[in-house]
Motif scaffolding. Structure first.
Motif, short mmCIF file in Angstrom:
data_model
loop_
_atom_site.label_atom_id
_atom_site.label_comp_id
_atom_site.label_asym_id
_atom_site.label_seq_id
_atom_site.Cartn_x
_atom_site.Cartn_y
_atom_site.Cartn_z
N GLU A 59 -9.65 0.34 -1.01
CA GLU A 59 -8.55 1.28 -1.24
C GLU A 59 -7.96 1.79 0.07
O GLU A 59 -6.74 1.96 0.19
CB GLU A 59 -9.05 2.45 -2.08
CG GLU A 59 -7.96 3.46 -2.42
CD GLU A 59 -8.47 4.56 -3.33
OE1 GLU A 59 -7.72 5.53 -3.55
OE2 GLU A 59 -9.62 4.44 -3.80
N SER A 102 -8.07 -3.72 -11.87
CA SER A 102 -7.12 -2.80 -12.49
C SER A 102 -6.77 -1.64 -11.56
O SER A 102 -5.62 -1.18 -11.55
CB SER A 102 -7.70 -2.28 -13.81
OG SER A 102 -8.94 -1.63 -13.59
N ASP A 103 -7.74 -1.15 -10.78
CA ASP A 103 -7.42 -0.04 -9.88
C ASP A 103 -6.49 -0.48 -8.76
O ASP A 103 -5.57 0.26 -8.37
CB ASP A 103 -8.70 0.57 -9.32
CG ASP A 103 -9.56 -0.44 -8.59
OD1 ASP A 103 -9.41 -1.65 -8.85
OD2 ASP A 103 -10.40 -0.04 -7.76
N ARG A 107 -2.58 0.87 -7.98
CA ARG A 107 -2.05 1.33 -6.69
C ARG A 107 -0.77 0.59 -6.32
O ARG A 107 0.18 1.19 -5.80
CB ARG A 107 -3.10 1.12 -5.60
CG ARG A 107 -4.37 1.97 -5.77
CD ARG A 107 -4.09 3.42 -5.55
NE ARG A 107 -5.31 4.21 -5.56
CZ ARG A 107 -5.35 5.53 -5.47
NH1 ARG A 107 -4.22 6.20 -5.38
NH2 ARG A 107 -6.51 6.18 -5.50
#
Length: 563
Positions: A59, A102-103, A107
């Motif tokens: 991330e 999916s995350d 984003r």
């Protein structure tokens, strides 16, 4: 040059003309896909950033965050730019987009909606229609094109030249209504494809040097944007009504046709655009519509429910928490949470034994993982005399075909057979093809139909599977005709009542199931059993082993989607 490659190159020109179109999905293609990317790079300015998304990007690298090494070296907070910031105004290429987490997809979708914007190219290498990129990203790109049928000989073509860019013409209400009617006829519920089709029509008119949107522009928008997203076929055109008697209008009532004689007015008949959309739907989309699986967002076959884990599985983002009890601390994420607060914390007197970095309880982060539970397909096969002669061999073949996929997917198969006066577990959950073939070869046929006991044993096995953290899926192959009650006595009335009671127990337990009617003709008994189970009913009177396997795979798709 094939039509598919020509459409992909046209999509590249449209993206270069209007970056608000978002991007495109390219399915398969290999060298053809590289050719389209090369064409897009040549159509954009030379300084346009092109970035590829790494497969295991975290991330902080994606969205930016604290540079731990630089912060520790300088003693001050140092932030780093993320990939989404670096690609602003450029092109982000996502290889193997069907496997995107999916995350990460969330984003990227957030950056597309709120950031300075970039073109998103999703490279789809999925093997089937259920292995597609995340729906959140596919809705934000205008084009979904397939290059799977492009041959190497078709790659020898001229690269497209940048078109003369100008102000995009406006879309009048008649043209927009025609696009909206076409989207409705194709079963497209989202408003995004309609807006994208309108933008494509305007950009196509600009590339053609036109200051108004013509029918050809609308047809291009329908072919490139709406047709690949179709979820149903347009309705058949109604038969024309008999002509009314013609009469010559009075001179005073004669309409003014001066406007109709204007050749510059665009001719946009709504019915013709819908009829053209029918011919533009790609063959693979037609197959999905025929099987009832169009526009699914199921991801991957044979996967069970996702469950959280503290020790193993796919890494997820760290979260606040206390380590211990098998939960491990995420050291880097803990330091990243503590570093921004150091200037404020250094104002207070340092406690005894304090190190260069002062931590608080709220800074602690722990690791998270995600595991997929193993899917266990439990076959409950009716081996009684009423079914054995007709379909037992096909049922055996279907079990073998599905088990053959267990070597490449996290799946197991179990086999329950019921005949005579009892039900037996012939094959516990296994991935062993040898064991399965041996159990199937030894499965005899004939005798009564203790359907209630077969359903009860299948439920017991499913409960045991769930207790081990796995995902059961029940497949009943029967004609639904029971003649042996749950207590072993004969009698059709009591046997059918016991079977319905056992079937309601399957529904009460919330188990996913499908009932395949294997009788020569569909029987109402099997349909009643499926209704009591709240399961899907599939009458397959003329199916072979491959058709049974395909039916089981299709019936399992809603269960995978919910998982």
């Amino acid at each position: 040059m094939t039509e598919a490659l020509a459409d992909a190159l046209l999509a590249a020109r449209l993206l270069a003309a209007d970056r608000k179109l978002g991007g495109l999905v390219l399915r398969g293609g290999g060298p053809a896909r590289d050719l389209v990317l090369q064409a897009l790079r040549g159509l954009l300015p030379a300084d346009t950033p092109f970035r590829r998304l790494p497969g295991h990007i975290d991330e902080d690298r994606l969205t930016g965050g604290t540079d731990i090494a630089a912060s520790l070296a300088n003693g001050t907070l140092v932030r780093q730019r993320g990939l989404l910031a670096e690609v602003a105004g450029g092109v982000l290429v996502v290889p193997m987009a069907e496997r995107l987490r999916s995350d990460t997809a969330g984003r990227i979708a957030q950056a597309l909606d709120n950031g300075p914007g970039f073109l998103l190219i999703l490279l789809d290498d999925g093997e089937g229609p259920d292995e597609r990129p995340p729906l959140a990203l596919m809705e934000r790109v205008a084009f979904d094109l397939s290059l799977q049928d492009v041959r190497p000989a078709d790659l020898h073509c001229e690269m497209p030249e940048p078109g003369a860019l100008g102000a995009a013409p406006s879309l009048d209400s008649e043209a927009l209504s025609a696009l909206a009617a076409t989207a409705t006829a194709l079963g497209i519920a989202s408003i995004r494809p309609l807006l994208q089709a309108a933008a494509v029509a305007r950009a196509h008119a600009v590339l053609g040097g036109r200051d108004t949107v013509h029918r050809a522009d609308l047809e291009a928008a329908t072919r490139l944007v709406l047709a690949p997203r179709a979820t149903k076929l347009p309705p058949e055109p109604e038969a024309p009504a008999p002509p009314e008697p013609e009469h010559e209008p009075e001179e005073a009532e004669r309409p003014d046709n001066d406007e109709d004689d204007d050749d510059s007015a665009p001719d946009i008949p709504e019915d013709l655009l819908i009829e053209a959309a029918r011919a533009m739907i790609p063959p693979d989309v037609l197959e999905l519509i025929a099987s009832g699986r169009a526009q699914r967002d199921a991801r991957g076959g044979g996967a069970g429910r996702r469950t959280g884990s503290a020790l193993r599985g796919k890494p997820l983002g760290a979260r606040p928490g206390m380590p211990g009890g098998g939960v491990r601390m995420a050291l880097v994420d803990t330091m990243r949470a503590a570093i921004p607060w150091q200037p404020l914390r250094r104002r207070d007197p340092a406690p005894e034994g304090a190190g260069p970095i002062r931590f608080r309880r709220d800074d602690l982060r722990v690791r998270r993982f995600e595991e997929r539970a193993t899917t266990v397909t439990i076959f409950a096969v009716d081996a009684s005399g009423s079914a054995a002669l007709a379909r037992l061999s096909e049922a055996k073949g279907a079990v073998e075909l599905i088990l053959a996929q267990a070597y490449v997917k996290r799946a197991e198969v179990a086999l329950v057979a019921f005949r005579g006066t009892d039900a037996d577990l012939l094959l516990p959950p296994t991935r062993s093809l040898t064991r399965a073939k041996r159990a199937l070869a030894e499965l005899p046929g004939g005798g009564g139909t203790p359907l209630a006991r077969g359903i009860a044993l299948a439920r017991q096995l499913a409960d045991a599977v769930m207790c081990r953290g796995r995902t059961p899926f029940l497949v009943f192959l029967t004609d639904g005709s029971a003649n042996v009650a749950a207590d072993g006595t004969s009698g059709r009335a009591q046997a059918n009542a016991d079977a319905l009671t056992a079937a309601r127990g399957i529904a009460g337990a919330g188990l996913d199931a499908v009932v395949i009617d294997i009788s020569p003709r569909p029987r109402p008994e099997a349909a009643r059993i499926a209704e009591a189970m709240r399961a899907r009913y599939l009458p397959l009177p003329f199916a072979d082993a491959k058709a049974l396997k395909a039916a089981v795979t299709l019936a399992a798709e809603p269960q995978k989607k919910r998982a």
